[in-house]
Design a protein around this motif. Structure first.
Motif, mmCIF file in Angstrom:
data_model
loop_
_atom_site.group_PDB
_atom_site.id
_atom_site.type_symbol
_atom_site.label_atom_id
_atom_site.label_comp_id
_atom_site.label_asym_id
_atom_site.label_seq_id
_atom_site.Cartn_x
_atom_site.Cartn_y
_atom_site.Cartn_z
ATOM 1 N N TYR A 79 0.831 -1.209 0.000
ATOM 2 C CA TYR A 79 0.000 0.000 0.000
ATOM 3 C C TYR A 79 0.864 1.256 0.000
ATOM 4 C CZ TYR A 79 -4.689 -1.936 0.394
ATOM 5 O OH TYR A 79 -5.884 -2.555 0.120
ATOM 6 N N SER A 80 2.001 1.200 0.684
ATOM 7 C CA SER A 80 2.906 2.343 0.683
ATOM 8 C C SER A 80 3.426 2.624 -0.729
ATOM 9 C CB SER A 80 4.073 2.082 1.640
ATOM 10 O OG SER A 80 4.946 3.185 1.673
ATOM 11 N N CYS A 81 3.766 1.559 -1.449
ATOM 12 C CA CYS A 81 4.231 1.720 -2.833
ATOM 13 C C CYS A 81 3.130 2.308 -3.717
ATOM 14 C CB CYS A 81 4.677 0.365 -3.389
ATOM 15 S SG CYS A 81 6.168 -0.292 -2.627
ATOM 16 N N LEU A 139 -2.197 19.643 0.230
ATOM 17 C CA LEU A 139 -2.448 18.201 0.248
ATOM 18 C C LEU A 139 -1.194 17.425 -0.130
ATOM 19 C CD1 LEU A 139 -4.390 15.777 0.431
ATOM 20 C CD2 LEU A 139 -5.019 16.220 -1.968
ATOM 21 N N PHE A 140 -0.464 17.905 -1.121
ATOM 22 C CA PHE A 140 0.767 17.252 -1.558
ATOM 23 C C PHE A 140 1.799 17.242 -0.430
ATOM 24 C CE2 PHE A 140 5.035 17.390 -3.302
ATOM 25 C CZ PHE A 140 5.026 16.350 -4.220
ATOM 26 N N THR A 141 1.965 18.374 0.247
ATOM 27 C CA THR A 141 2.958 18.473 1.326
ATOM 28 C C THR A 141 2.632 17.540 2.474
ATOM 29 O OG1 THR A 141 3.373 20.792 0.750
ATOM 30 C CG2 THR A 141 4.084 20.039 2.938
ATOM 31 N N VAL A 142 1.371 17.574 2.920
ATOM 32 C CA VAL A 142 0.963 16.704 4.035
ATOM 33 C C VAL A 142 1.121 15.236 3.646
ATOM 34 C CG1 VAL A 142 -0.992 15.976 5.459
ATOM 35 C CG2 VAL A 142 -0.601 18.411 5.017
ATOM 36 N N SER A 143 0.759 14.888 2.410
ATOM 37 C CA SER A 143 0.845 13.497 1.959
ATOM 38 C C SER A 143 2.283 12.997 1.962
ATOM 39 C CB SER A 143 0.246 13.364 0.552
ATOM 40 O OG SER A 143 -1.125 13.688 0.554
ATOM 41 N N VAL A 144 3.191 13.808 1.436
ATOM 42 C CA VAL A 144 4.592 13.389 1.370
ATOM 43 C C VAL A 144 5.182 13.248 2.777
ATOM 44 C CG1 VAL A 144 6.902 14.094 0.656
ATOM 45 C CG2 VAL A 144 4.989 14.315 -0.934
ATOM 46 N N LEU A 145 4.852 14.190 3.659
ATOM 47 C CA LEU A 145 5.350 14.105 5.036
ATOM 48 C C LEU A 145 4.808 12.853 5.723
ATOM 49 C CD1 LEU A 145 5.087 17.831 6.206
ATOM 50 C CD2 LEU A 145 7.174 16.525 5.732
ATOM 51 N N MET A 199 3.668 10.077 4.306
ATOM 52 C CA MET A 199 4.198 8.853 3.699
ATOM 53 C C MET A 199 5.655 8.633 4.088
ATOM 54 S SD MET A 199 2.413 8.614 -0.078
ATOM 55 C CE MET A 199 3.217 10.088 -0.669
ATOM 56 N N GLY A 200 6.409 9.714 4.222
ATOM 57 C CA GLY A 200 7.789 9.573 4.671
ATOM 58 C C GLY A 200 7.867 9.023 6.083
ATOM 59 N N PHE A 201 6.996 9.535 6.964
ATOM 60 C CA PHE A 201 6.946 9.030 8.338
ATOM 61 C C PHE A 201 6.495 7.572 8.359
ATOM 62 C CE2 PHE A 201 4.594 8.548 12.418
ATOM 63 C CZ PHE A 201 5.690 8.640 13.258
ATOM 64 N N THR A 202 5.522 7.242 7.521
ATOM 65 C CA THR A 202 5.046 5.853 7.440
ATOM 66 C C THR A 202 6.161 4.914 6.995
ATOM 67 O OG1 THR A 202 2.807 6.617 6.926
ATOM 68 C CG2 THR A 202 3.333 4.326 6.395
ATOM 69 N N GLU A 203 6.959 5.347 6.024
ATOM 70 C CA GLU A 203 8.080 4.526 5.559
ATOM 71 C C GLU A 203 9.050 4.257 6.705
ATOM 72 O OE1 GLU A 203 8.900 3.058 2.665
ATOM 73 O OE2 GLU A 203 6.944 3.604 1.843
ATOM 74 N N TYR A 204 9.311 5.273 7.504
ATOM 75 C CA TYR A 204 10.202 5.097 8.649
ATOM 76 C C TYR A 204 9.629 4.066 9.616
ATOM 77 C CZ TYR A 204 12.517 6.003 13.085
ATOM 78 O OH TYR A 204 13.185 5.848 14.267
ATOM 79 N N VAL A 205 8.342 4.177 9.926
ATOM 80 C CA VAL A 205 7.710 3.251 10.866
ATOM 81 C C VAL A 205 7.710 1.832 10.313
ATOM 82 C CG1 VAL A 205 5.531 2.654 12.005
ATOM 83 C CG2 VAL A 205 6.300 5.037 11.937
ATOM 84 N N LEU A 206 7.406 1.679 9.034
ATOM 85 C CA LEU A 206 7.335 0.349 8.427
ATOM 86 C C LEU A 206 8.665 -0.372 8.458
ATOM 87 C CD1 LEU A 206 5.093 0.924 5.268
ATOM 88 C CD2 LEU A 206 4.464 -0.234 7.375
#
Length: 341
Positions: free
Chosen positions: A5-7, A37-43, A45-52
């Motif tokens: 889902y992250s991909c 929306l773009f800024t919040v999404s990228v931030l 998703m970046g945090f999610t990648e770190y957690v994953l």
């Protein structure tokens, strides 16, 4: 699945950006909203990648972030289709993925809740973006909503069934790999772990331990007390050995095996001292008669090209030496650092 889902998110962010800038960018207000929306999404998703990739799957942070992703995806979805043509948006099918994502965590109930939220969001976009229901658009709206409901019901049923099978499989695997009494991994798991560790040429220390005079405990206090001793020792092993540093196993009967992912004598000895101190503090028996338990240990690190059977035999021999020397002690074999007792 979370990585998948992250991909998907990382794919849709640039796709949505290109679509918006090329076909749907009309006003400054739309551009500001899209940039936010773009800024919040990228931030996010970046945090999610770190957690994953950097946090344990069992941690509370991992749990909250992955489940929060369903709600974040829903909000982002409603906003992005509003900015890219409303219900005519080519990104509309993302709704199906969000419904399936919700069903992964909350099964059929999650799928139904997500479906209802999608329907509410879809109706809101019709009134706020499309300008309301038009007669010529009714067939399209009808089938879009019908497909949402069908995906929710069918997808929820399929995912719920797969979740049930997955849970049952996990239960059966635990029964096959773990000792029911102590909660530690069993002899079979020990053999698999030590072979895997040797294959990876990982430096480690093997410790074989045995409860002193355990037969006397069973004979004098009964097998229920003996079982309580085994459970307490299993819990103590489990609490003192992080999975990143090693693992304890119930080898059989009152005998335990410990694999520590280090061949440093000092580090291994520190852990053994900590375990023995905590073990001596435990009390067993009844209010009328209490007793303490001790253990004997044999510890060695793997010599070059030493096979599993040879390594276990070496640790076992050291364990019996500890018993012959009076029990309640650790006898060290070939370790990286010289003894300093």
């Amino acid at each position: 699945m979370e990585i998948a889902y992250s991909c998907v998110r990382w794919f849709f962010v640039p796709t949505a950006t290109l679509l918006f800038l090329k076909y749907y960018h009309h006003t400054t207000g739309d551009l500001i909203l899209f940039c936010a929306l773009f800024t919040v999404s990228v931030l996010y998703m970046g945090f999610t990648e770190y957690v994953l990739h950097r946090t344990p799957i069992t941690s509370m942070l991992y749990r909250y972030v992955t489940r929060l992703g369903v709600f974040m995806d829903y909000i982002a979805y409603i906003l992005i289709i509003s900015l890219t043509g409303g219900t005519h948006s080519p990104l509309y099918p993302i709704a199906y993925l969000i419904i399936l994502h919700a069903s992964l965590y909350w099964s059929f109930t999650g799928a139904m809740v997500a479906t209802n939220m999608m329907i509410i969001g879809y109706l809101g976009v019709i009134f706020l973006v499309d300008g309301g229901f038009l007669d010529e658009e009714l067939p399209r709206h009808f089938f879009n909503l019908a497909f949402l409901i069908m995906i929710g019901v069918i997808g929820g049923i399929i995912v719920a069934r797969e979740r049930k099978h997955f849970v049952e499989k996990g239960i059966f695997e635990n029964l096959a790999k773990k000792d029911y009494l102590t909660g530690l991994y069993n002899h079979r798991s020990f053999q698999e772990q030590i072979r895997e560790t040797i294959t990876k040429t990982r430096h480690f220390t093997l410790i074989m331990g045995d409860i002193d005079y355990f037969k006397n405990i069973n004979d004098r206090y009964g097998h229920q007390v003996g079982d309580a001793v085994l459970r307490a020792i299993g819990s103590l092993f489990d609490s003192l050995i992080p999975s990143s540093q090693g693992r304890a196993f119930r080898y059989g009967g009152e005998e335990f095996a410990i694999i520590l992912f280090t061949d440093d004598r000092h580090m291994a000895a520190e852990w053994m001292d900590q375990f023995r101190d905590k073990l001596k503090a435990l009390e067993f028996g009844s209010d009328e008669e209490k007793f303490h338990v001790t253990m004997s240990f044999g510890a060695t690190s793997r010599m070059r090209d030493q096979r599993t059977a040879e390594l276990v035999a070496a640790a076992d021999a050291l364990l019996y030496t500890a018993k012959e020397q009076g029990r309640d002690r650790v006898v060290w074999g070939q370790l990286a650092t010289n003894p300093s007792q």
